[in-house]
Motif scaffolding. Structure first.
Motif, PDB file in Angstrom:
ATOM      1  N   SER A 199       0.870  -1.179   0.000  1.00  0.00           N
ATOM      2  CA  SER A 199       0.000   0.000   0.000  1.00  0.00           C
ATOM      3  C   SER A 199       0.902   1.223   0.000  1.00  0.00           C
ATOM      4  O   SER A 199       1.873   1.292   0.758  1.00  0.00           O
ATOM      5  N   GLY A 200       0.589   2.201  -0.838  1.00  0.00           N
ATOM      6  CA  GLY A 200       1.397   3.414  -0.926  1.00  0.00           C
ATOM      7  C   GLY A 200       1.259   4.348   0.257  1.00  0.00           C
ATOM      8  O   GLY A 200       1.999   5.308   0.373  1.00  0.00           O
ATOM      9  N   GLY A 201       0.317   4.090   1.159  1.00  0.00           N
ATOM     10  CA  GLY A 201       0.131   4.963   2.308  1.00  0.00           C
ATOM     11  C   GLY A 201      -0.592   6.245   1.943  1.00  0.00           C
ATOM     12  O   GLY A 201      -1.149   6.394   0.866  1.00  0.00           O
ATOM     13  N   LYS A 202      -0.548   7.206   2.855  1.00  0.00           N
ATOM     14  CA  LYS A 202      -1.289   8.456   2.694  1.00  0.00           C
ATOM     15  C   LYS A 202      -0.837   9.254   1.474  1.00  0.00           C
ATOM     16  O   LYS A 202      -1.650   9.898   0.812  1.00  0.00           O
ATOM     17  N   ASP A 203       0.459   9.232   1.148  1.00  0.00           N
ATOM     18  CA  ASP A 203       0.938  10.031   0.017  1.00  0.00           C
ATOM     19  C   ASP A 203       0.643   9.374  -1.338  1.00  0.00           C
ATOM     20  O   ASP A 203       0.933   9.942  -2.382  1.00  0.00           O
ATOM     21  N   LEU A 204       0.073   8.179  -1.320  1.00  0.00           N
ATOM     22  CA  LEU A 204      -0.379   7.462  -2.520  1.00  0.00           C
ATOM     23  C   LEU A 204       0.744   7.152  -3.512  1.00  0.00           C
ATOM     24  O   LEU A 204       0.490   6.915  -4.683  1.00  0.00           O
ATOM     25  N   THR A 205       1.981   7.169  -3.075  1.00  0.00           N
ATOM     26  CA  THR A 205       3.098   6.825  -3.949  1.00  0.00           C
ATOM     27  C   THR A 205       3.861   5.648  -3.357  1.00  0.00           C
ATOM     28  O   THR A 205       3.942   5.489  -2.142  1.00  0.00           O
ATOM     29  N   PHE A 206       4.420   4.846  -4.249  1.00  0.00           N
ATOM     30  CA  PHE A 206       5.205   3.697  -3.817  1.00  0.00           C
ATOM     31  C   PHE A 206       6.672   4.110  -3.769  1.00  0.00           C
ATOM     32  O   PHE A 206       7.210   4.633  -4.744  1.00  0.00           O
ATOM     33  N   ASP A 207       7.309   3.871  -2.629  1.00  0.00           N
ATOM     34  CA  ASP A 207       8.692   4.317  -2.423  1.00  0.00           C
ATOM     35  C   ASP A 207       9.713   3.437  -3.140  1.00  0.00           C
ATOM     36  O   ASP A 207      10.795   3.900  -3.482  1.00  0.00           O
ATOM     37  N   HIS A 208       9.398   2.158  -3.341  1.00  0.00           N
ATOM     38  CA  HIS A 208      10.341   1.209  -3.951  1.00  0.00           C
ATOM     39  C   HIS A 208       9.577   0.231  -4.827  1.00  0.00           C
ATOM     40  O   HIS A 208       8.354   0.197  -4.826  1.00  0.00           O
ATOM     41  N   GLN A 209      10.315  -0.618  -5.502  1.00  0.00           N
ATOM     42  CA  GLN A 209       9.715  -1.757  -6.185  1.00  0.00           C
ATOM     43  C   GLN A 209       9.291  -2.763  -5.105  1.00  0.00           C
ATOM     44  O   GLN A 209       9.883  -2.806  -4.019  1.00  0.00           O
ATOM     45  N   PRO A 210       8.285  -3.590  -5.368  1.00  0.00           N
ATOM     46  CA  PRO A 210       7.757  -4.475  -4.326  1.00  0.00           C
ATOM     47  C   PRO A 210       8.795  -5.368  -3.649  1.00  0.00           C
ATOM     48  O   PRO A 210       8.658  -5.676  -2.476  1.00  0.00           O
ATOM     49  N   ASP A 211       9.833  -5.782  -4.368  1.00  0.00           N
ATOM     50  CA  ASP A 211      10.800  -6.703  -3.758  1.00  0.00           C
ATOM     51  C   ASP A 211      12.027  -5.990  -3.186  1.00  0.00           C
ATOM     52  O   ASP A 211      12.997  -6.628  -2.813  1.00  0.00           O
ATOM     53  N   GLU A 212      11.980  -4.651  -3.058  1.00  0.00           N
ATOM     54  CA  GLU A 212      13.146  -3.888  -2.596  1.00  0.00           C
ATOM     55  C   GLU A 212      12.953  -3.239  -1.224  1.00  0.00           C
ATOM     56  O   GLU A 212      13.746  -2.385  -0.830  1.00  0.00           O
ATOM     57  N   TYR A 213      11.949  -3.590  -0.476  1.00  0.00           N
ATOM     58  CA  TYR A 213      11.698  -2.972   0.826  1.00  0.00           C
ATOM     59  C   TYR A 213      12.548  -3.627   1.907  1.00  0.00           C
ATOM     60  O   TYR A 213      12.760  -4.835   1.895  1.00  0.00           O
ATOM     61  N   THR A 214      12.991  -2.806   2.854  1.00  0.00           N
ATOM     62  CA  THR A 214      13.724  -3.345   3.999  1.00  0.00           C
ATOM     63  C   THR A 214      12.760  -3.459   5.174  1.00  0.00           C
ATOM     64  O   THR A 214      11.898  -2.604   5.366  1.00  0.00           O
ATOM     65  N   PRO A 215      12.907  -4.500   5.967  1.00  0.00           N
ATOM     66  CA  PRO A 215      11.991  -4.698   7.095  1.00  0.00           C
ATOM     67  C   PRO A 215      12.112  -3.584   8.137  1.00  0.00           C
ATOM     68  O   PRO A 215      13.181  -3.033   8.343  1.00  0.00           O
ATOM     69  N   GLY A 216      10.998  -3.278   8.766  1.00  0.00           N
ATOM     70  CA  GLY A 216      11.028  -2.313   9.849  1.00  0.00           C
ATOM     71  C   GLY A 216       9.710  -1.624  10.092  1.00  0.00           C
ATOM     72  O   GLY A 216       8.734  -1.828   9.380  1.00  0.00           O
ATOM     73  N   ILE A 217       9.728  -0.795  11.109  1.00  0.00           N
ATOM     74  CA  ILE A 217       8.556  -0.022  11.507  1.00  0.00           C
ATOM     75  C   ILE A 217       8.563   1.285  10.724  1.00  0.00           C
ATOM     76  O   ILE A 217       9.595   1.934  10.598  1.00  0.00           O
ATOM     77  N   ILE A 218       7.396   1.669  10.209  1.00  0.00           N
ATOM     78  CA  ILE A 218       7.309   2.925   9.465  1.00  0.00           C
ATOM     79  C   ILE A 218       6.949   4.053  10.430  1.00  0.00           C
ATOM     80  O   ILE A 218       6.159   3.866  11.341  1.00  0.00           O
ATOM     81  N   PRO A 219       7.543   5.242  10.224  1.00  0.00           N
ATOM     82  CA  PRO A 219       7.364   6.322  11.187  1.00  0.00           C
ATOM     83  C   PRO A 219       6.140   7.208  10.983  1.00  0.00           C
ATOM     84  O   PRO A 219       5.732   7.904  11.888  1.00  0.00           O
ATOM     85  N   ASN A 220       5.562   7.222   9.775  1.00  0.00           N
ATOM     86  CA  ASN A 220       4.433   8.139   9.563  1.00  0.00           C
ATOM     87  C   ASN A 220       3.442   7.565   8.559  1.00  0.00           C
ATOM     88  O   ASN A 220       3.646   6.491   8.012  1.00  0.00           O
ATOM     89  N   PHE A 221       2.373   8.306   8.319  1.00  0.00           N
ATOM     90  CA  PHE A 221       1.288   7.825   7.465  1.00  0.00           C
ATOM     91  C   PHE A 221       1.643   7.816   5.983  1.00  0.00           C
ATOM     92  O   PHE A 221       0.967   7.176   5.192  1.00  0.00           O
ATOM     93  N   ASP A 222       2.691   8.551   5.576  1.00  0.00           N
ATOM     94  CA  ASP A 222       3.085   8.593   4.169  1.00  0.00           C
ATOM     95  C   ASP A 222       3.869   7.357   3.737  1.00  0.00           C
ATOM     96  O   ASP A 222       3.986   7.078   2.549  1.00  0.00           O
ATOM     97  N   CYS A 223       4.433   6.622   4.671  1.00  0.00           N
ATOM     98  CA  CYS A 223       5.270   5.470   4.342  1.00  0.00           C
ATOM     99  C   CYS A 223       4.420   4.296   3.849  1.00  0.00           C
ATOM    100  O   CYS A 223       3.259   4.141   4.227  1.00  0.00           O
TER     101      CYS A 223
END
Length: 175
Positions: free
Chosen positions: A133-157
């Protein structure tokens, strides 16, 4: 009966107190001041309540999105169990999975995340999948297989779910 010259009673009763004059300007100023105090108090309460309300609304969108992602993940896993294939169904979005998952594995597939944006979906090699899910900012930060594990800090993540667990998810650091 009052005396014609002085206005005092003629029967020996105490004289009447003089009539008080009403100061209309003082009353108007008092009412306006009280109204301004009430408006100021309402403004202060609104300044406190509105940001909290917005935060609660965004958090509810995150929670709904996470619940939908879990359900789609469960449906994909059931699909994988029944089809015994090396990969999950193809498609760039969760909506593109409709012919594969409805109605056999899920009654109604969620069309959008909490912010009315499409979910991104990608099948991975060796029977894996990623839902984003792109979150509040409606944009995807990475390609689906390029995310690093962790807690997201805000609604845009982005919120990322892969192979039955959340890779990136909302939470409080250190808990």
């Amino acid at each position: 009966m009052p005396c014609a010259s002085c206005g005092n009673p003629t029967n020996g009763a105490p004289p009447r107190p003089p009539a008080k004059s009403v100061n209309v300007a003082a009353i108007v100023i008092g009412v306006v001041a009280a109204a301004l105090v009430v408006v100021a108090i309402i403004g202060i309460l609104a300044a406190i309540a509105i940001p909290n309300f917005v935060t609660v609304m965004e958090r509810s969108k995150q929670k709904r999105t996470m619940a939908d992602m879990r359900l789609v993940g469960l449906a994909l896993e059931k699909y994988g169990e029944h089809h015994l294939q090396e990969e999950y169904p193809p498609g760039p979005t969760v909506a593109s999975l409709r012919p594969f998952l409805e109605p056999s594995y899920m009654t109604t597939l969620p069309k959008f995340d909490g912010w009315s944006n499409d979910y991104m979906y990608m099948p991975l090699p060796n029977r894996g999948y990623v839902i984003v899910s792109g979150g509040k900012d409606l944009t995807f930060d990475h390609q689906p297989d390029e995310y690093t594990p962790g807690i997201i800090p805000n609604f845009d993540c982005d919120i990322v779910y892969s192979n039955g667990t959340f890779v990136q998810y909302p939470g409080i650091q250190g808990h």
